[in-house]
Design a protein around this motif. Structure first.
Motif, PDB file in Angstrom:
ATOM      1  N   LEU A 160       0.804  -1.222   0.000  1.00  0.00           N
ATOM      2  CA  LEU A 160       0.000   0.000   0.000  1.00  0.00           C
ATOM      3  C   LEU A 160       0.836   1.270   0.000  1.00  0.00           C
ATOM      4  CD1 LEU A 160      -2.970  -0.841   2.418  1.00  0.00           C
ATOM      5  CD2 LEU A 160      -2.907  -0.903  -0.071  1.00  0.00           C
ATOM      6  N   GLY A 161       2.124   1.161   0.307  1.00  0.00           N
ATOM      7  CA  GLY A 161       2.966   2.346   0.328  1.00  0.00           C
ATOM      8  C   GLY A 161       3.015   3.011   1.688  1.00  0.00           C
ATOM      9  N   ASN A 162       1.873   3.086   2.363  1.00  0.00           N
ATOM     10  CA  ASN A 162       1.800   3.671   3.705  1.00  0.00           C
ATOM     11  C   ASN A 162       1.570   2.544   4.700  1.00  0.00           C
ATOM     12  OD1 ASN A 162       1.081   4.933   6.135  1.00  0.00           O
ATOM     13  ND2 ASN A 162       0.047   6.625   5.113  1.00  0.00           N
ATOM     14  N   GLU A 163       2.556   2.293   5.573  1.00  0.00           N
ATOM     15  CA  GLU A 163       2.469   1.156   6.489  1.00  0.00           C
ATOM     16  C   GLU A 163       1.346   1.288   7.504  1.00  0.00           C
ATOM     17  OE1 GLU A 163       5.865   2.706   9.695  1.00  0.00           O
ATOM     18  OE2 GLU A 163       6.283   1.032   8.344  1.00  0.00           O
ATOM     19  N   ASP A 164       0.831   2.522   7.708  1.00  0.00           N
ATOM     20  CA  ASP A 164      -0.253   2.720   8.670  1.00  0.00           C
ATOM     21  C   ASP A 164      -1.622   2.401   8.079  1.00  0.00           C
ATOM     22  OD1 ASP A 164       1.429   3.515  10.717  1.00  0.00           O
ATOM     23  OD2 ASP A 164       1.336   5.641  10.151  1.00  0.00           O
ATOM     24  N   SER A 165      -1.727   2.373   6.738  1.00  0.00           N
ATOM     25  CA  SER A 165      -3.030   2.210   6.096  1.00  0.00           C
ATOM     26  C   SER A 165      -3.777   0.965   6.557  1.00  0.00           C
ATOM     27  CB  SER A 165      -2.871   2.201   4.576  1.00  0.00           C
ATOM     28  OG  SER A 165      -2.470   3.470   4.120  1.00  0.00           O
ATOM     29  N   PRO A 166      -3.182  -0.240   6.496  1.00  0.00           N
ATOM     30  CA  PRO A 166      -3.939  -1.414   6.914  1.00  0.00           C
ATOM     31  C   PRO A 166      -4.213  -1.465   8.408  1.00  0.00           C
ATOM     32  CG  PRO A 166      -1.682  -2.021   6.359  1.00  0.00           C
ATOM     33  CD  PRO A 166      -1.864  -0.600   5.936  1.00  0.00           C
ATOM     34  N   VAL A 167      -3.349  -0.822   9.199  1.00  0.00           N
ATOM     35  CA  VAL A 167      -3.529  -0.836  10.649  1.00  0.00           C
ATOM     36  C   VAL A 167      -4.757  -0.034  11.045  1.00  0.00           C
ATOM     37  CG1 VAL A 167      -2.480  -0.201  12.859  1.00  0.00           C
ATOM     38  CG2 VAL A 167      -1.054  -1.121  11.017  1.00  0.00           C
ATOM     39  N   LEU A 168      -5.038   1.033  10.289  1.00  0.00           N
ATOM     40  CA  LEU A 168      -6.141   1.927  10.623  1.00  0.00           C
ATOM     41  C   LEU A 168      -7.455   1.547   9.960  1.00  0.00           C
ATOM     42  CD1 LEU A 168      -4.207   5.319  10.365  1.00  0.00           C
ATOM     43  CD2 LEU A 168      -4.758   4.022  12.442  1.00  0.00           C
ATOM     44  N   ASP A 169      -7.452   0.481   9.160  1.00  0.00           N
ATOM     45  CA  ASP A 169      -8.664   0.049   8.475  1.00  0.00           C
ATOM     46  C   ASP A 169      -9.765  -0.320   9.457  1.00  0.00           C
ATOM     47  OD1 ASP A 169      -7.681   0.296   5.933  1.00  0.00           O
ATOM     48  OD2 ASP A 169      -6.949  -1.759   5.831  1.00  0.00           O
ATOM     49  N   SER A 170     -11.018  -0.234   8.964  1.00  0.00           N
ATOM     50  CA  SER A 170     -12.130  -0.780   9.737  1.00  0.00           C
ATOM     51  C   SER A 170     -11.858  -2.241  10.023  1.00  0.00           C
ATOM     52  CB  SER A 170     -13.442  -0.643   8.949  1.00  0.00           C
ATOM     53  OG  SER A 170     -13.804   0.707   8.800  1.00  0.00           O
ATOM     54  N   PHE A 171     -12.198  -2.668  11.237  1.00  0.00           N
ATOM     55  CA  PHE A 171     -12.062  -4.041  11.727  1.00  0.00           C
ATOM     56  C   PHE A 171     -10.653  -4.383  12.183  1.00  0.00           C
ATOM     57  CE2 PHE A 171     -15.434  -4.219   8.424  1.00  0.00           C
ATOM     58  CZ  PHE A 171     -16.509  -4.363   9.280  1.00  0.00           C
ATOM     59  N   SER A 172      -9.604  -3.761  11.627  1.00  0.00           N
ATOM     60  CA  SER A 172      -8.250  -4.099  12.062  1.00  0.00           C
ATOM     61  C   SER A 172      -8.029  -3.714  13.516  1.00  0.00           C
ATOM     62  CB  SER A 172      -7.218  -3.400  11.171  1.00  0.00           C
ATOM     63  OG  SER A 172      -7.221  -3.963   9.875  1.00  0.00           O
ATOM     64  N   SER A 173      -8.550  -2.569  13.912  1.00  0.00           N
ATOM     65  CA  SER A 173      -8.397  -2.117  15.292  1.00  0.00           C
ATOM     66  C   SER A 173      -9.483  -2.681  16.204  1.00  0.00           C
ATOM     67  CB  SER A 173      -8.456  -0.589  15.335  1.00  0.00           C
ATOM     68  OG  SER A 173      -9.759  -0.143  14.997  1.00  0.00           O
ATOM     69  N   GLY A 174     -10.481  -3.298  15.605  1.00  0.00           N
ATOM     70  CA  GLY A 174     -11.626  -3.774  16.379  1.00  0.00           C
ATOM     71  C   GLY A 174     -12.815  -2.842  16.264  1.00  0.00           C
ATOM     72  N   LEU A 175     -12.586  -1.651  15.705  1.00  0.00           N
ATOM     73  CA  LEU A 175     -13.647  -0.657  15.520  1.00  0.00           C
ATOM     74  C   LEU A 175     -13.757  -0.300  14.049  1.00  0.00           C
ATOM     75  CD1 LEU A 175     -12.736   1.806  18.423  1.00  0.00           C
ATOM     76  CD2 LEU A 175     -14.408  -0.058  18.496  1.00  0.00           C
ATOM     77  N   LEU A 176     -14.864   0.341  13.679  1.00  0.00           N
ATOM     78  CA  LEU A 176     -14.985   0.880  12.332  1.00  0.00           C
ATOM     79  C   LEU A 176     -14.115   2.120  12.204  1.00  0.00           C
ATOM     80  CD1 LEU A 176     -18.838   0.593  11.688  1.00  0.00           C
ATOM     81  CD2 LEU A 176     -17.036  -1.059  11.157  1.00  0.00           C
ATOM     82  N   GLU A 177     -13.718   2.407  10.981  1.00  0.00           N
ATOM     83  CA  GLU A 177     -12.811   3.538  10.763  1.00  0.00           C
ATOM     84  C   GLU A 177     -13.540   4.869  10.923  1.00  0.00           C
ATOM     85  OE1 GLU A 177      -9.193   4.548   7.630  1.00  0.00           O
ATOM     86  OE2 GLU A 177     -10.814   3.192   7.049  1.00  0.00           O
ATOM     87  N   HIS A 178     -12.785   5.869  11.323  1.00  0.00           N
ATOM     88  CA  HIS A 178     -13.324   7.224  11.497  1.00  0.00           C
ATOM     89  C   HIS A 178     -13.631   7.859  10.143  1.00  0.00           C
ATOM     90  CE1 HIS A 178      -9.504   8.843  10.066  1.00  0.00           C
ATOM     91  NE2 HIS A 178      -8.898   7.975  10.864  1.00  0.00           N
TER      92      HIS A 178
END
Length: 242
Positions: A160-178
């Motif tokens: 993805l180029g940005n290593e934070d992108s998949p971490v901040l996705d909906s469901f990855s953190s346990g919550l939906l994305e902002h």
């Protein structure tokens, strides 16, 4: 990562695998796709891959021989043992957690069925995972396998180029994305929240966390059942309820 697709309709994969992130992932050598027509492994002169079900009933059932032979051929030439995935309505429901698990594998092999179903010996003796993308039925396993592959490949390093992108996705953190916003700040009287224009990253991060929790509480409250809420997040939930 290597991903193989066993299918009777190879042309279905051409547009999807050759576009966007999946194309870029291949160009970066993060993934290598193989689309294999398992009809090529049929052992009769007519290349039949299906037959009538024992005991009668509607539809045709995929025969074990072509798929067994195709899988065995792949295993023989592969340097790694594949995770063999059968996409079917009876499988476990696919989740982001499963995507993260599969992204750690070196080799995935999808069996894409058609017609009424598979000879169950395929399920019993070849498959490591049975996955469903939802409680509905499609005409074949091609679309689900592409959906799963897309969700896995985007998690691979540097894709993805940005290593934070998949971490901040909906469901990855346990919550939906902002919520997200971009220019212009005022579009037809609809304004971007002031905090996002403030330049104060501490306030912005807190706003995003709060809005992520708000969106989850409103749209998917079931996700909060097992989510470890902080003291601050519990207080926010009380505010939302008011």
């Amino acid at each position: 990562m290597r991903i193989d697709f066993l299918t009777l309709f190879p042309a279905m994969f051409e547009g999807v695998l050759g576009q966007s992130i999946l194309k870029k992932a291949q160009e970066k050598n993060a993934v290598h796709f193989n689309v294999i027509n398992f009809r090529d492994y049929a052992d009769d002169k007519h290349q039949n891959v299906d037959d009538y079900p024992y005991g009668g009933g509607a539809g045709m059932v995929l025969k074990p021989q072509p798929i067994f032979d195709a899988v065995e051929a792949i295993k023989k030439e592969s340097e790694t043992k594949p995770r063999i995935i059968l996409v079917c309505p009876q499988g476990v429901t696919y989740t982001q957690k499963k995507a993260e698990e599969l992204a750690k594998e070196e080799h995935l092999l999808f069996i894409c069925g058609h017609y009424e179903g598979y000879d169950d010996r395929i399920r019993e003796h070849l498959v490591t995972d049975e996955i469903s993308i939802g409680d509905f039925v499609l005409t074949g396993g091609e679309l689900p396998s592409m959906v799963i592959a897309d969700s896995v490949v985007r998690l691979l390093p540097d894709v993805l180029g940005n290593e934070d992108s998949p971490v901040l996705d909906s469901f990855s953190s346990g919550l939906l994305e902002h919520p997200h916003y971009t220019r212009p700040g005022d579009f037809r009287g609809m304004k971007v929240p002031d905090v996002l224009l403030s330049g104060n990253h501490k306030f912005i991060d807190e706003w995003r966390e709060k809005e992520s929790l708000r969106r989850t509480a409103e749209r998917r409250p079931d996700l909060l059942n097992n989510y470890p809420l902080s003291k601050k997040q519990k207080q926010w939930l009380k505010e939302f309820e008011k």
